[in-house]
Design a protein around this motif. Structure first.
Motif, PDB file in Angstrom:
ATOM      1  N   UNK A  14      40.506 -13.823 -14.349  1.00 12.71           N
ATOM      2  CA  UNK A  14      41.139 -14.984 -14.970  1.00 12.71           C
ATOM      3  C   UNK A  14      40.762 -16.255 -14.237  1.00 12.71           C
ATOM      4  N   UNK A  15      40.638 -17.357 -14.976  1.00  8.52           N
ATOM      5  CA  UNK A  15      40.270 -18.647 -14.379  1.00  8.52           C
ATOM      6  C   UNK A  15      41.224 -19.725 -14.886  1.00  8.52           C
ATOM      7  N   UNK A  16      41.849 -20.444 -13.953  1.00  8.48           N
ATOM      8  CA  UNK A  16      42.761 -21.539 -14.290  1.00  8.48           C
ATOM      9  C   UNK A  16      42.410 -22.746 -13.421  1.00  8.48           C
ATOM     10  N   UNK A  17      43.005 -23.880 -13.738  1.00 11.50           N
ATOM     11  CA  UNK A  17      42.813 -25.092 -12.934  1.00 11.50           C
ATOM     12  C   UNK A  17      44.161 -25.781 -12.797  1.00 11.50           C
ATOM     13  N   UNK A  18      44.583 -25.996 -11.559  1.00 12.96           N
ATOM     14  CA  UNK A  18      45.912 -26.554 -11.329  1.00 12.96           C
ATOM     15  C   UNK A  18      45.929 -27.346 -10.022  1.00 12.96           C
ATOM     16  N   UNK A  20      44.269 -29.829  -8.945  1.00 14.18           N
ATOM     17  CA  UNK A  20      42.977 -30.122  -8.354  1.00 14.18           C
ATOM     18  C   UNK A  20      42.268 -28.926  -7.750  1.00 14.18           C
ATOM     19  N   UNK A  21      42.785 -27.728  -7.980  1.00 10.96           N
ATOM     20  CA  UNK A  21      42.196 -26.511  -7.419  1.00 10.96           C
ATOM     21  C   UNK A  21      41.860 -25.516  -8.529  1.00 10.96           C
ATOM     22  N   UNK A  22      40.774 -24.767  -8.307  1.00 17.39           N
ATOM     23  CA  UNK A  22      40.439 -23.660  -9.203  1.00 17.39           C
ATOM     24  C   UNK A  22      41.284 -22.459  -8.804  1.00 17.39           C
ATOM     25  N   UNK A  23      41.902 -21.836  -9.777  1.00 13.99           N
ATOM     26  CA  UNK A  23      42.741 -20.658  -9.517  1.00 13.99           C
ATOM     27  C   UNK A  23      42.045 -19.436 -10.110  1.00 13.99           C
ATOM     28  N   UNK A  24      41.757 -18.462  -9.258  1.00 16.93           N
ATOM     29  CA  UNK A  24      41.101 -17.226  -9.702  1.00 16.93           C
ATOM     30  C   UNK A  24      42.113 -16.091  -9.713  1.00 16.93           C
ATOM     31  N   UNK A  25      42.093 -15.306 -10.778  1.00 16.43           N
ATOM     32  CA  UNK A  25      42.968 -14.149 -10.916  1.00 16.43           C
ATOM     33  C   UNK A  25      42.112 -12.893 -11.057  1.00 16.43           C
ATOM     34  N   UNK A  54      43.415 -19.557  -4.714  1.00 15.70           N
ATOM     35  CA  UNK A  54      42.948 -20.875  -5.109  1.00 15.70           C
ATOM     36  C   UNK A  54      41.839 -21.346  -4.175  1.00 15.70           C
ATOM     37  N   UNK A  55      41.051 -22.279  -4.671  1.00 13.64           N
ATOM     38  CA  UNK A  55      39.963 -22.823  -3.863  1.00 13.64           C
ATOM     39  C   UNK A  55      39.353 -24.036  -4.527  1.00 13.64           C
ATOM     40  N   UNK A  56      38.479 -24.707  -3.824  1.00 14.29           N
ATOM     41  CA  UNK A  56      37.820 -25.893  -4.359  1.00 14.29           C
ATOM     42  C   UNK A  56      36.870 -25.534  -5.491  1.00 14.29           C
ATOM     43  N   UNK A  57      36.304 -24.333  -5.444  1.00 11.97           N
ATOM     44  CA  UNK A  57      35.430 -23.839  -6.507  1.00 11.97           C
ATOM     45  C   UNK A  57      35.846 -22.414  -6.854  1.00 11.97           C
ATOM     46  N   UNK A  58      35.273 -21.890  -7.941  1.00 15.77           N
ATOM     47  CA  UNK A  58      35.586 -20.523  -8.354  1.00 15.77           C
ATOM     48  C   UNK A  58      35.152 -19.519  -7.295  1.00 15.77           C
ATOM     49  N   UNK A  59      33.999 -19.735  -6.695  1.00 17.80           N
ATOM     50  CA  UNK A  59      33.508 -18.811  -5.679  1.00 17.80           C
ATOM     51  C   UNK A  59      34.418 -18.795  -4.454  1.00 17.80           C
ATOM     52  N   UNK A  60      34.867 -19.979  -4.027  1.00 15.45           N
ATOM     53  CA  UNK A  60      35.775 -20.050  -2.873  1.00 15.45           C
ATOM     54  C   UNK A  60      37.074 -19.316  -3.193  1.00 15.45           C
ATOM     55  N   UNK A  62      37.583 -16.816  -5.352  1.00 16.65           N
ATOM     56  CA  UNK A  62      37.406 -15.358  -5.381  1.00 16.65           C
ATOM     57  C   UNK A  62      37.207 -14.797  -3.974  1.00 16.65           C
ATOM     58  N   UNK A  63      36.546 -15.547  -3.093  1.00 21.42           N
ATOM     59  CA  UNK A  63      36.394 -15.097  -1.707  1.00 21.42           C
ATOM     60  C   UNK A  63      37.748 -14.928  -1.036  1.00 21.42           C
ATOM     61  N   UNK A  64      38.706 -15.795  -1.384  1.00 22.34           N
ATOM     62  CA  UNK A  64      40.023 -15.733  -0.755  1.00 22.34           C
ATOM     63  C   UNK A  64      40.872 -14.576  -1.277  1.00 22.34           C
ATOM     64  N   UNK A  65      40.434 -13.969  -2.376  1.00 23.73           N
ATOM     65  CA  UNK A  65      41.130 -12.770  -2.855  1.00 23.73           C
ATOM     66  C   UNK A  65      40.987 -11.623  -1.865  1.00 23.73           C
TER      67      UNK A  65
END
Length: 357
Positions: A14-18, A20-25, A54-60, A62-65
């Motif tokens: 899942x991809x959201x934006x909240x 100012x951050x990209x939220x990856x699920x 969450x992260x500045x980009x989608x890749x960041x 997902x890395x934090x997952x």
């Protein structure tokens, strides 16, 4: 090599934006119950686990997952990806696809969706009768579409192909959670359903349109399998005609210095309900007018929102690139009420029930 039961398998992204951050699920499911069912055993209630970062980009993001998970993660079994409307509006589709393109485990044939509801709510909604989420609409949307074709499921590679074409709009199906139709053990059972389409052009969101305004889309979509027309002259329901595999084509001519388009639809159908007497000619006439009305309504919606819902620009591009370059702006034909001329519908009836078709 890792033991297969020592890995966490991500099923849907899942991809959201909240803020100012990209939220990856990430939705994780267990394959234990699935294997038991396929071997002929009984079902057991499946567990759904949802990760969020969450992260500045989608890749960041997902890395934090990985930071709070206790075992190795496999991305090789991802079946779908869901974008929120906020993510579409922010233009994250291109960035996300760029990351997925560079990661060798993700397949390009995963299903793609949009939603205006929270991702957690979409991911927590599981099939009834203790079926595994592996069989949910997120991973297997074609089964129901073959029986009732309204909004066509789309794969990620189709999104990429259409978005790389200046003349094409991509209808991304939108998901919602519906709680009115089903109950389980006397409790309301939330179920996923497609409630509309978000139109994208060059990866960017144009507009999201609810399902009840999209009846005409099924007649111009290649791959529509089985879809009904309800026969209700004067507002009274008297019958149902099921239309199979309609075929649409678009032609054009230049008139008054502008392209004028004609839509042609050809289909066959079967009568599965008829409560009052109507001749075959009357049924065909009514059904043809219904198809014409729905296509015209879809076109008028496109004119109002300046969305090429009928893919007229793409038809012009495929037929004559010189005219396409001459008469389009940013790859799309400027739409007015006079852009569409005729809608020709040729409908026939081949069975009157008790048919396997």
């Amino acid at each position: 090599m890792k033991e297969i039961d020592h890995l966490a398998y991500i099923h849907v992204i899942g991809v959201d934006y909240e803020d100012g951050q990209v939220v990856a699920y990430a939705q994780l499911i267990s394959f234990t119950g699935l294997a038991k069912v396929e071997a002929g055993g009984g079902r057991q209630k499946s567990t759904v686990t949802i990760g969020k970062a969450t992260g500045e980009t989608f890749n960041v993001a997902t890395d934090r997952l990985y930071q709070a998970i206790q075992q190795g993660v496999s991305w090789g079994h991802v079946k779908g990806i869901v974008f929120t409307e906020r993510a579409l509006k922010k233009g994250l589709v291109r960035d996300v696809i760029d990351v997925l393109d560079r990661y060798n485990e993700i397949r390009h044939t995963i299903w793609a969706f949009a939603t205006k509801q929270p991702i957690e709510l979409i991911f927590e909604t599981t099939p009834f009768l203790d079926y595994s989420p592996y069989f949910s609409l997120l991973a297997n949307p074609t089964d129901i579409y073959e029986q009732s074709s309204f909004i066509q499921p789309k794969r990620l590679n189709q999104l990429v192909a259409a978005s790389n074409e200046k003349a094409a709009l991509f209808p991304l199906p939108s998901l919602t959670v519906e709680e009115k139709s089903w109950t389980e053990n006397k409790k309301k059972k939330p179920m996923l359903k497609m409630d509309g389409v978000c139109f994208l052009h060059r990866y960017n969101k144009q507009a999201c349109v609810p399902r009840h305004k999209l009846d005409g889309l099924r007649w111009v979509t290649k791959g529509t399998g089985r879809t009904p027309i309800y026969i209700q002259p004067n507002g009274k329901m008297i019958g149902t005609l099921v239309v199979r595999e309609p075929k649409a084509s678009i032609s054009y001519k230049i008139k008054n210095g502008r392209p004028l388009f004609t839509v042609h639809v050809q289909a066959t159908g079967s009568i599965i309900e008829l409560r009052e007497h109507m001749s075959e000619k009357q049924i065909i006439e009514y059904a043809s007018k219904t198809v014409e009305k729905e296509i015209k309504s879809l076109f008028e919606l496109g004119v109002k929102k300046q969305i090429d819902t009928l893919q007229l620009s793409n038809a012009l591009y495929r037929q004559n690139v010189k005219d396409w370059k001459k008469y389009t702006t940013n790859g799309l034909v400027p739409l007015t009420k006079d852009t569409l001329g005729q809608i020709n519908v040729k409908l026939s009836i081949d069975t009157y029930g008790k048919s396997k078709k």
